[in-house]
Motif scaffolding. Sequence first.
Motif, short mmCIF file in Angstrom:
data_model
loop_
_atom_site.label_atom_id
_atom_site.label_comp_id
_atom_site.label_asym_id
_atom_site.label_seq_id
_atom_site.Cartn_x
_atom_site.Cartn_y
_atom_site.Cartn_z
N ILE A 5 -8.32 5.94 -2.68
CA ILE A 5 -8.86 7.30 -2.78
C ILE A 5 -7.94 8.27 -2.05
CG2 ILE A 5 -10.84 8.77 -2.20
CD1 ILE A 5 -12.57 6.22 -2.36
N ASP A 6 -7.50 7.86 -0.88
CA ASP A 6 -6.56 8.64 -0.07
C ASP A 6 -5.21 7.93 -0.12
OD1 ASP A 6 -5.06 9.93 1.83
OD2 ASP A 6 -6.51 9.69 3.46
N LYS A 7 -4.22 8.53 -0.77
CA LYS A 7 -2.93 7.87 -0.96
C LYS A 7 -2.17 7.66 0.34
CE LYS A 7 -2.21 8.96 -5.81
NZ LYS A 7 -1.36 9.60 -6.83
N SER A 8 -2.54 8.37 1.38
CA SER A 8 -1.88 8.14 2.66
C SER A 8 -2.32 6.81 3.28
CB SER A 8 -2.19 9.29 3.63
OG SER A 8 -3.55 9.25 4.05
N LYS A 9 -3.32 6.16 2.68
CA LYS A 9 -3.82 4.89 3.20
C LYS A 9 -3.23 3.69 2.46
CE LYS A 9 -6.54 7.13 5.96
NZ LYS A 9 -6.19 7.23 7.39
N CYS A 10 -2.17 3.90 1.68
CA CYS A 10 -1.51 2.79 0.97
C CYS A 10 -0.01 2.92 1.15
CB CYS A 10 -1.85 2.80 -0.52
SG CYS A 10 -0.93 1.58 -1.49
#
Length: 414
Positions: A5-10
Amino acid sequence: MIRIIDKSKCCGCNACVQRCPKQCISMREDEEGFLYPYVDIPLCVDCGICEKVCPVLNQEEPRKPLQVFAAKNKNEDQRLRSSSGGIFILLAEQTIREGGVVFGARFDKNWEVEHCYAETLEELEPLMRSKYVQSCIGNTYKEAERFLKGGRKVLFVGTSCQIAGLHRFLKRDYDNLFTVDFICHGVPSPGVWRKYLGEIENCIPSRSEGAGKNSVLSFSLKSMPVITGINFREKQLGGYCWKKYGFVVHTKSPSKGDQNTVLLSTIFQENIFMKAFLQNLILRPSCYSCPAKEGRSRSDLTIADFWGIETVFPKFDDDKGVGVVFVHTEKGENVFSSIDVECMDVEFDDAVKSNSSYCKSVSIPIGRVTFWKYYHKGKTIFFSWNKTAMPSLLLRVKIKIRTVTIKCLRSCIK
């Protein structure tokens, strides 16, 4: 189940894809050119393994290194062919001579960056030198696990998040595994790199890449260039030096068959791709909150350029490349002490003073949104970058008014 959902978390390490027992996760490229996991929900049994191997969801505690060194390869030819102090090639050659396997990043046939493994000394050359693009990790975690279970020594080199992903994937420690990461301030987009390569091949140089030593050759439409080599960090062998390295692209013309023609040669500060990279405009979103800083990757060694060595140990600096080595484990101590390297003990604070990316992530630059706005409109890399450097219309008007006002006041005083 992995849900991005949040691309900063991948961080795109691919651990979830490779460990999924149902093989229902694949990587898909987004509009910025980065790969993210996509779950085929009907095939998913919701076992949760993908979440357990994710280095972002399962971050390790920070750790201080046991020792820190400034280091140089004693073989000057190897050091000049390396981006920094030539430490990687020493570790890699030793691994191969001991019957091991070396994993690292190389260019593929399309000059994009991928991870692969080498089993011979001859196969190590493509793995040398920095490549400022996020590599496609592919199935290399699975391949490394296969070699480890077979009793082979494995040297795995990658970004901190890739090493963190490997350790989460393996789920256990192996005595025959040696991991090395490097100080990384962020990985640029493979999509932007692909577009930049297309602009080079179609002879669309930026305004900052077209004169004197900073040159771009011209070709006719009937004789388009064929790239034969790329070096992000050309040093003395290309007429540059370590601190002011060059970005060099070699080519051959289909009509002339030239093998050693330079298509593009610029000092890094004047190359448009390097500008966008170093200004943090084209980094993966997770790089602004990296999950693997401060030794969290669990690597045995962290290596990098020793920026600032000229102020710490000026006599050790010959501008041909000096590396900094952070030793995190006893295994790291043993391996590093076994290679033929010239080194000096360094205080941790001195080592990170000009290498702050060891400890902290870079900030999101103000111009990032502007860059991607024009990039998605199909503009060139130079045009998109240039717009980030150009003040807004309102700011330009304010500057103009201020300049005119100051001139008028000075005239009145006179």
